[in-house]
Design an enzyme around this catalytic site. Structure first.
Site, PDB file in Angstrom:
ATOM      1  N   GLU A  60       0.853  -1.188   0.000  1.00 55.51           N
ATOM      2  CA  GLU A  60       0.000   0.000   0.000  1.00 55.51           C
ATOM      3  C   GLU A  60       0.884   1.232   0.000  1.00 55.51           C
ATOM      4  O   GLU A  60       1.933   1.260   0.656  1.00 55.51           O
ATOM      5  CB  GLU A  60      -0.897   0.033   1.240  1.00 55.51           C
ATOM      6  CG  GLU A  60      -1.646   1.364   1.339  1.00 55.51           C
ATOM      7  CD  GLU A  60      -2.871   1.341   2.217  1.00 55.51           C
ATOM      8  OE1 GLU A  60      -2.889   0.548   3.167  1.00 55.51           O
ATOM      9  OE2 GLU A  60      -3.791   2.132   1.946  1.00 55.51           O
ATOM     10  N   CYS A 253      -6.659   1.367   2.468  1.00 54.68           N
ATOM     11  CA  CYS A 253      -7.575   2.507   2.450  1.00 54.68           C
ATOM     12  C   CYS A 253      -7.380   3.403   1.228  1.00 54.68           C
ATOM     13  O   CYS A 253      -8.315   4.108   0.831  1.00 54.68           O
ATOM     14  CB  CYS A 253      -7.416   3.321   3.723  1.00 54.68           C
ATOM     15  SG  CYS A 253      -7.980   2.429   5.181  1.00 54.68           S
ATOM     16  N   ASN A 387     -12.213  -2.889   0.317  1.00 53.98           N
ATOM     17  CA  ASN A 387     -11.119  -3.154   1.268  1.00 53.98           C
ATOM     18  C   ASN A 387     -11.717  -3.388   2.646  1.00 53.98           C
ATOM     19  O   ASN A 387     -12.196  -4.465   2.936  1.00 53.98           O
ATOM     20  CB  ASN A 387     -10.131  -1.988   1.249  1.00 53.98           C
ATOM     21  CG  ASN A 387      -9.109  -2.067   2.362  1.00 53.98           C
ATOM     22  OD1 ASN A 387      -8.525  -3.126   2.588  1.00 53.98           O
ATOM     23  ND2 ASN A 387      -8.917  -0.983   3.095  1.00 53.98           N
ATOM     24  N   GLU A 388     -11.727  -2.368   3.482  1.00 54.63           N
ATOM     25  CA  GLU A 388     -12.348  -2.529   4.805  1.00 54.63           C
ATOM     26  C   GLU A 388     -13.726  -1.903   4.740  1.00 54.63           C
ATOM     27  O   GLU A 388     -13.896  -0.711   4.973  1.00 54.63           O
ATOM     28  CB  GLU A 388     -11.482  -1.864   5.878  1.00 54.63           C
ATOM     29  CG  GLU A 388     -10.217  -2.654   6.136  1.00 54.63           C
ATOM     30  CD  GLU A 388      -9.386  -2.105   7.272  1.00 54.63           C
ATOM     31  OE1 GLU A 388      -9.589  -0.941   7.672  1.00 54.63           O
ATOM     32  OE2 GLU A 388      -8.495  -2.836   7.748  1.00 54.63           O
TER      33      GLU A 388
HETATM   34  O1  AHR Z   1      -2.360  -1.244   6.428  1.00 44.26           O
HETATM   35  C1  AHR Z   1      -2.756   0.021   6.822  1.00 44.26           C
HETATM   36  C2  AHR Z   1      -4.248   0.200   6.742  1.00 44.26           C
HETATM   37  O2  AHR Z   1      -4.878  -0.604   7.680  1.00 44.26           O
HETATM   38  C3  AHR Z   1      -4.902  -0.196   5.459  1.00 44.26           C
HETATM   39  O3  AHR Z   1      -4.909   0.819   4.545  1.00 44.26           O
HETATM   40  C4  AHR Z   1      -6.301  -0.488   5.858  1.00 44.26           C
HETATM   41  O4  AHR Z   1      -6.899  -1.438   5.028  1.00 44.26           O
HETATM   42  C5  AHR Z   1      -6.200  -0.857   7.292  1.00 44.26           C
HETATM   43  O5  AHR Z   1      -7.035  -0.082   8.057  1.00 44.26           O
END
Ligand code: AHR
Length: 668
Positions: A60, A253, A387-388
């Site tokens: 990321e 994110c 993602n989340e």
């Molecule tokens: O890995 C850091 C963050 O943690 C990622 O962007 C997210 O998916 C999670 O909240």
């Protein structure tokens, strides 16, 4: 003592596990539990096949992982597209930011350099890089700029590498000819090693008219695999040395964005780098105490480069796409998200991405892949949507993607989300929804304490074997007692937990630690697997744990139990798993001891036809829970390997306090 550490420093796997000089690692003064614990491994009873992609990496763009990190570009704001167009630049003399007749419509700003009007005054630009620029003495750097002259006259530019104390340590002269935009390049060799260097471009005093400059770029010449739009070699090598089975990208994110406008848009990340529009990074203002207003995504490391990287390091690609919900942590108002009836372009993005990766070269997106230099399909097999995420709004949207992908690309394995945590209401709501939608894998995230990891080594023992499989897509032990350092305690707890992933390889099909990279001077989140500055990098104890699992993954899990027919998942603080690999050529035992006492195991290997008594033991151990690696001491704690003599198929094994052991037994 049954094992001797080898005397030479040598690599046993991929150049990273050291064999050190001293014999044995047991501390004679160490307390030992007097009785032993039984562990029986049925070498001829495989219970699950292990996914070859099982252990991987999650990339990321957080902590300056892409621009300023893995992406080797040294110039920040190279296209002058940051909202403050000269952010990262120092301009002097007569400069102007303009947009008319720009060569790259999606990055329209460029700078005009005009004569300063005095023989003793200068015009030019200086770039600060990402917390400085790293130059290595004797190494070459590739400079390039798009430029044009005000007339048919030539314009002269001087390009210099500048040290922190303002010395010129590399230089090249360029001549810009004619009124048409053209790319000009030069190579500069640095005369010094410098962690906080700068790049200076000076307009020659003798010029008349003006020179326009755009997309000013500087790369080390020795990028990973020599790609022009390439990656920093030490960081890419640290990925290759992990032998990852899968590469999840580009986040996290950042896929969702602070708002929909700033979500990661893969289509903006492909094609000519000069024309990839800038995106604001989701992590620039997230933590007020770690604010980075200069954090943007150039998309120079885009989806094509991610696919190539995955291929070059032997990992399956696993892209993650926006499901139409902006980051739900930052947007609790439904108006921030895409209404269901407007979701089609997002679904189309997913279909087009699969075409980009796998489509034939006569398709729209497959032909772009070919044009970019990769006519052969990338062989994409996984795709994550969201993602989340949480709430009803997620499955509602995911359903549309599932229908379209199943209809058009039935072989793609779809990854859905179980939300941001390891359990709770959101998690409990989403899992049945993922079953209903029949996704192939469910992405679980857990950033928890080392104790949680130890207590959860049996997490997957009772998971439903039917329906979607698990992708442990983001996890890391956060040792709050030690400022969430990447220390040995965290790493050991992850190793012990991972024996539970391995034992349940029939249900856990993929696992990736998170996050991957952090710049020591520009991070937003810790812990992270690999840390770096502008010149150096180091691999954390957590990195070594990941490497041990990937390198000694095996192909089948074996039945292995303690006395009560239970797997070792914390009894006397012991954790263990057993696998075999190849065509049953090796038996690999992994044993973690998270306690303060040495433990003795009575290991019984049954169902063996033959084995070599001389086995290899790789041991990761530390006297100190808070031991860490650093830039100055990158190998402070690393696994060590030695030979280990087996007395027979039943033998007594000492698991030292605070240790993780991998015993590799040849069955040839
Ligand atoms: O890995 C850091 C963050 O943690 C990622 O962007 C997210 O998916 C999670 O909240």
């Amino acid at each position: 003592m049954k094992y001797l550490w080898k005397t030479a420093v040598s690599a046993i796997m991929a150049g990273s596990v050291c064999c050190l000089a001293q014999a044995g690692s047991e501390n004679p003064k160490e307390a030992t539990e007097s009785s032993s614990i039984l562990w029986e491994v049925k070498a001829n009873r495989p219970v699950a096949r292990i996914n070859p992609d099982m252990y991987g990496i999650f990339f990321e763009d957080i902590n300056f992982a892409a621009d300023g990190g893995l992406y080797a570009e040294l110039v920040k704001n190279r296209s002058f597209e940051f909202p403050q167009h000269l952010m990262g630049w120092r301009s002097f003399g007569q400069t102007e930011v303009l947009t008319d007749e720009a060569p790259f419509p999606r990055n329209p700003h460029y700078v005009r350099l005009s004569p300063s009007g005095h023989a003793h005054k200068l015009t030019g630009l200086e770039n600060e890089g990402f917390r400085g620029m790293g130059f290595h003495a004797g190494k070459e750097y590739r400079f390039s700029v798009w430029a044009r002259s005000s007339s048919d006259d030539v314009q002269k530019l001087t390009v210099t590498l500048v040290s922190a104390d303002d010395r010129e340590i590399g230089r090249a002269d360029l001549t810009v000819e004619g009124r048409q935009w053209k790319k000009y390049s030069a190579r500069l060799r640095s005369r010094a090693t410098e962690a906080q260097g700068r790049l200076r471009v000076v307009y020659d005093r003798g010029n008349s008219g003006y020179a326009d400059v755009e997309h000013i770029s500087l790369f080390p010449a020795d990028t990973w695999q020599g790609h022009e739009n390439g990656l920093r070699s030490d960081l890419a090598q640290a990925l290759a040395d992990l032998h990852p089975g899968v590469l999840r990208f580009p986040g996290g994110c950042i896929v969702e964005g602070t708002d929909l406008a700033t979500r990661y848009q893969w289509k903006n990340s492909v094609g000519a780098v000069e024309n990839r529009p800038l995106n604001e990074n989701r992590w620039n203002y997230t933590f007020p105490h770690r604010m980075f207003p200069d954090y943007y995504q150039s998309y120079g490391l885009g989806f094509f480069e991610f696919f190539c990287l995955a291929e070059e390091i032997g990992a399956a690609a696993l892209p993650v796409l926006s499901c139409g919900l902006a980051c739900q942590f930052q947007n609790d108002d439904m108006r921030a998200h895409v209404p269901l009836e407007d979701l089609q372009p997002y679904v189309q993005d997913a279909l087009d991405l699969i075409e980009f990766a796998n489509g034939s070269t006569d398709t729209e997106w497959g032909s772009l892949r070919a044009e970019m230099g990769h006519p052969a399909p990338f062989g994409l097999k996984y795709l994550a949507v969201g993602n989340e995420q949480w709430g009803r709004e997620y499955p509602e949207r995911l359903e549309k993607f599932v229908q379209a992908i199943r209809q058009n690309w039935p072989d793609i394995q779809i990854v859905g989300s179980a939300g941001p945590s390891s359990g709770g209401e959101r998690f409990n709501y989403l899992w049945p929804e993922m079953r209903r939608l029949k996704v192939d894998l469910v992405d679980e995230h857990y950033y928890m304490s080392p104790d949680w990891f130890l207590q959860n080594a049996g997490r997957y023992d009772s998971y439903d074997r039917k329906g979607p499989k698990v992708f442990a897509g983001e996890y890391a032990a956060h040792d709050y007692d030690h400022a969430k350092a990447n220390n040995f305690k965290a790493a050991l707890s992850e190793a012990c937990f991972m024996t539970g992933l391995e034992r349940n390889a029939d249900v856990v099909r993929l696992a990736t630690y998170a996050p991957l990279f952090a710049h020591v001077d520009a991070w937003q989140w810790n812990p992270d697997l690999i840390w770096f500055d502008n010149l150096r990098s180091f691999r954390t104890p957590n990195w070594y744990v990941q490497q041990l699992f990937a390198c000694y993954r095996g192909t089948e899990v074996l039945a292995a139990y303690g006395r009560d027919r239970q797997p070792l998942k914390g009894q006397r603080q012991l954790y263990a798993s057993a696998v075999r690999d190849g065509q049953g050529k090796r038996l690999i035992l992994k044993i973690g001891n998270s306690g303060e006492q040495m433990q003795r195991l009575d290991i019984r290997l049954s169902g063996l036809k033959k084995f070599r008594p001389e086995a290899t033991l790789i041991r990761f151990q530390s006297e100190e829970w808070d031991a860490v690696n650093t830039l100055d001491d990158p190998q402070h704690i690393v696994p060590r390997s030695g030979s280990y003599i087996l007395e027979g198929p039943a033998f007594s094994f000492e698991a030292p306090a605070r240790s993780f052991s991998v015993l590799v037994i040849s069955l040839d």
